[in-house]
Design a protein around this motif. Structure first.
Motif, PDB file in Angstrom:
ATOM      1  N   ILE A   1       9.818  12.754 -10.701  1.00 10.89           N
ATOM      2  CA  ILE A   1       8.952  13.177  -9.637  1.00 10.89           C
ATOM      3  C   ILE A   1       8.614  14.576  -9.543  1.00 10.89           C
ATOM      4  O   ILE A   1       7.970  14.937  -8.645  1.00 10.89           O
ATOM      5  N   MET A   2       8.964  15.324 -10.600  1.00 12.45           N
ATOM      6  CA  MET A   2       8.733  16.686 -10.567  1.00 12.45           C
ATOM      7  C   MET A   2       7.154  17.026 -10.441  1.00 12.45           C
ATOM      8  O   MET A   2       6.813  17.906  -9.627  1.00 12.45           O
ATOM      9  N   TYR A   3       6.401  16.265 -11.213  1.00 13.65           N
ATOM     10  CA  TYR A   3       5.005  16.543 -11.141  1.00 13.65           C
ATOM     11  C   TYR A   3       4.352  16.235  -9.788  1.00 13.65           C
ATOM     12  O   TYR A   3       3.621  16.762  -9.046  1.00 13.65           O
TER      13      TYR A   3
ATOM     14  N   VAL B   1      13.388   5.746  -6.033  1.00 15.46           N
ATOM     15  CA  VAL B   1      12.608   6.685  -6.806  1.00 15.46           C
ATOM     16  C   VAL B   1      12.878   8.031  -6.089  1.00 15.46           C
ATOM     17  O   VAL B   1      12.829   8.892  -6.665  1.00 15.46           O
ATOM     18  N   SER B   2      13.278   8.163  -4.981  1.00 17.68           N
ATOM     19  CA  SER B   2      13.604   9.405  -4.220  1.00 17.68           C
ATOM     20  C   SER B   2      14.719  10.053  -5.033  1.00 17.68           C
ATOM     21  O   SER B   2      14.909  11.125  -5.148  1.00 17.68           O
TER      22      SER B   2
ATOM     23  N   GLY C   1       0.987  -0.999  -0.064  1.00 16.57           N
ATOM     24  CA  GLY C   1       0.106   0.137   0.078  1.00 16.57           C
ATOM     25  C   GLY C   1       0.763   1.270  -0.148  1.00 16.57           C
ATOM     26  O   GLY C   1       0.355   2.409   0.074  1.00 16.57           O
ATOM     27  N   GLY C   2       2.039   1.235   0.010  1.00 16.84           N
ATOM     28  CA  GLY C   2       2.996   2.275   0.070  1.00 16.84           C
ATOM     29  C   GLY C   2       3.794   2.710   1.362  1.00 16.84           C
ATOM     30  O   GLY C   2       3.132   2.301   2.415  1.00 16.84           O
ATOM     31  N   ALA C   3       4.699   3.199   1.183  1.00 18.52           N
ATOM     32  CA  ALA C   3       5.535   3.683   2.441  1.00 18.52           C
ATOM     33  C   ALA C   3       4.810   4.562   3.267  1.00 18.52           C
ATOM     34  O   ALA C   3       4.767   4.189   4.671  1.00 18.52           O
ATOM     35  N   GLY C   4       4.070   5.579   2.679  1.00 16.80           N
ATOM     36  CA  GLY C   4       3.352   6.066   3.677  1.00 16.80           C
ATOM     37  C   GLY C   4       2.184   5.738   4.674  1.00 16.80           C
ATOM     38  O   GLY C   4       2.080   5.648   5.851  1.00 16.80           O
ATOM     39  N   ASN C   5       1.349   4.752   4.009  1.00 11.00           N
ATOM     40  CA  ASN C   5       0.550   3.954   4.468  1.00 11.00           C
ATOM     41  C   ASN C   5       1.075   3.159   5.621  1.00 11.00           C
ATOM     42  O   ASN C   5       0.660   2.891   6.758  1.00 11.00           O
ATOM     43  N   ALA C   6       2.377   2.274   5.190  1.00 10.15           N
ATOM     44  CA  ALA C   6       3.051   1.343   6.235  1.00 10.15           C
ATOM     45  C   ALA C   6       3.495   2.376   7.152  1.00 10.15           C
ATOM     46  O   ALA C   6       3.487   1.778   8.650  1.00 10.15           O
TER      47      ALA C   6
ATOM     48  N   LYS D   1       3.259  10.784  -3.395  1.00  6.24           N
ATOM     49  CA  LYS D   1       4.340  10.091  -3.520  1.00  6.24           C
ATOM     50  C   LYS D   1       5.349  10.784  -2.859  1.00  6.24           C
ATOM     51  O   LYS D   1       6.881  10.421  -2.786  1.00  6.24           O
ATOM     52  N   ARG D   2       5.272  11.926  -2.530  1.00  5.21           N
ATOM     53  CA  ARG D   2       6.235  12.719  -1.754  1.00  5.21           C
ATOM     54  C   ARG D   2       5.652  12.988  -0.139  1.00  5.21           C
ATOM     55  O   ARG D   2       5.670  13.893   0.364  1.00  5.21           O
TER      56      ARG D   2
END
Length: 251
Positions: free
Chosen positions: A212-214, A205-206, A67-72, A171-172
């Motif tokens: 990841i500009m957008y 990704v980072s 579910g993504g790093a933020g959710n974890a 994503k940020r």
């Protein structure tokens, strides 16, 4: 009595680096911690490696799907009982003095949010460019132009500022979380000691700034509710500062 520290870690297919990360926590001089690891649907040996360590302070939650790093991280934060919140990704590393120095610095000066220098390393944890220097007080306005705060080297006092969760639709998510935290408090204070190692994995990704500009633009447009022009202005500043931050030429 030493205050409890809650260490927040998302893991996803981290078997290659997990042993080193675990050892860096077990080797901390400051031992009053709980480690809340949330595995985000790993398909490698990450879970088996974590379960080898029979330490009651290591508390693993396993999510059925990614579910993504933020959710974890949020799942770990929901379980946190410590006064101090620390972040450690599953491929990063703390020096043994990290927690002790950071908690002492926060308590001695009554700071709510503190951050330190960290080494910028290759996959073997060998420094490859100049250490990131925590040499400036960070405010909401300065953080808009560059994400100076890194999870591996930043701790906050949840008793004073509350728990700040990560937005799961960004994503940020790190940058948004720090900005929201600095809406509550005036500043983050720097401890100018190198206490952590950030592993610059080649396909991270980072590290792919152009990809990841957008997403960064949306930090300002969607999450800070800035105008289009203002969002573009800060995105341009972030991109330039990101280049300076990681360029070997400028370091």
């Amino acid at each position: 009595m030493k205050e409890l520290v809650s260490i927040i870690t998302p893991s996803y297919n981290s078997a290659k680096y997990m042993e080193e990360t675990i050892q860096s926590v077990l080797n901390q001089k400051y031992q009053n911690w709980e480690w809340l690891i949330t595995d985000d649907g790993s398909s490698d040996d990450t879970i088996e490696i974590i379960n080898k360590y029979k330490d009651a302070r290591i508390k693993l939650e396993i999510l059925p799907k990614n579910g993504g790093a933020g959710n974890a991280r949020n799942k770990s934060l929901e379980r946190a009982k410590g006064r101090y919140i620390a972040f450690l990704d599953s491929d990063d590393y703390w020096l043994p003095e990290y927690l002790e120095a950071m908690i002492h610095f926060s308590q001695e000066h009554n700071f709510e949010l503190v951050y330190s220098n960290y080494s910028r390393c290759n996959e073997q944890l060998e420094p490859v460019i100049k250490d990131f220097s925590a040499n400036k007080v960070v405010t909401f306005s300065t953080l808009l132009k560059t994400c100076t705060l890194a999870p591996v080297s930043t701790i906050y006092d949840s008793k004073r500022v509350g728990i700040e969760y990560f937005p799961i639709k960004s994503k940020r998510e790190d940058h948004v979380m720090w900005l929201n935290l600095l809406k509550k408090i005036p500043k983050a204070q720097p401890l100018t000691r190198t206490l952590a190692k950030y592993r610059m994995v080649e396909n991270s990704v980072s590290r792919k700034k152009t990809n990841i500009m957008y997403d960064q633009y949306l930090v300002y447009k969607d999450f800070m509710n800035f105008s289009t022009i203002k969002s573009l202005y800060y995105t341009a500043n972030w991109a330039m500062n990101g280049f300076l931050k990681y360029s070997k030429f400028f370091n």
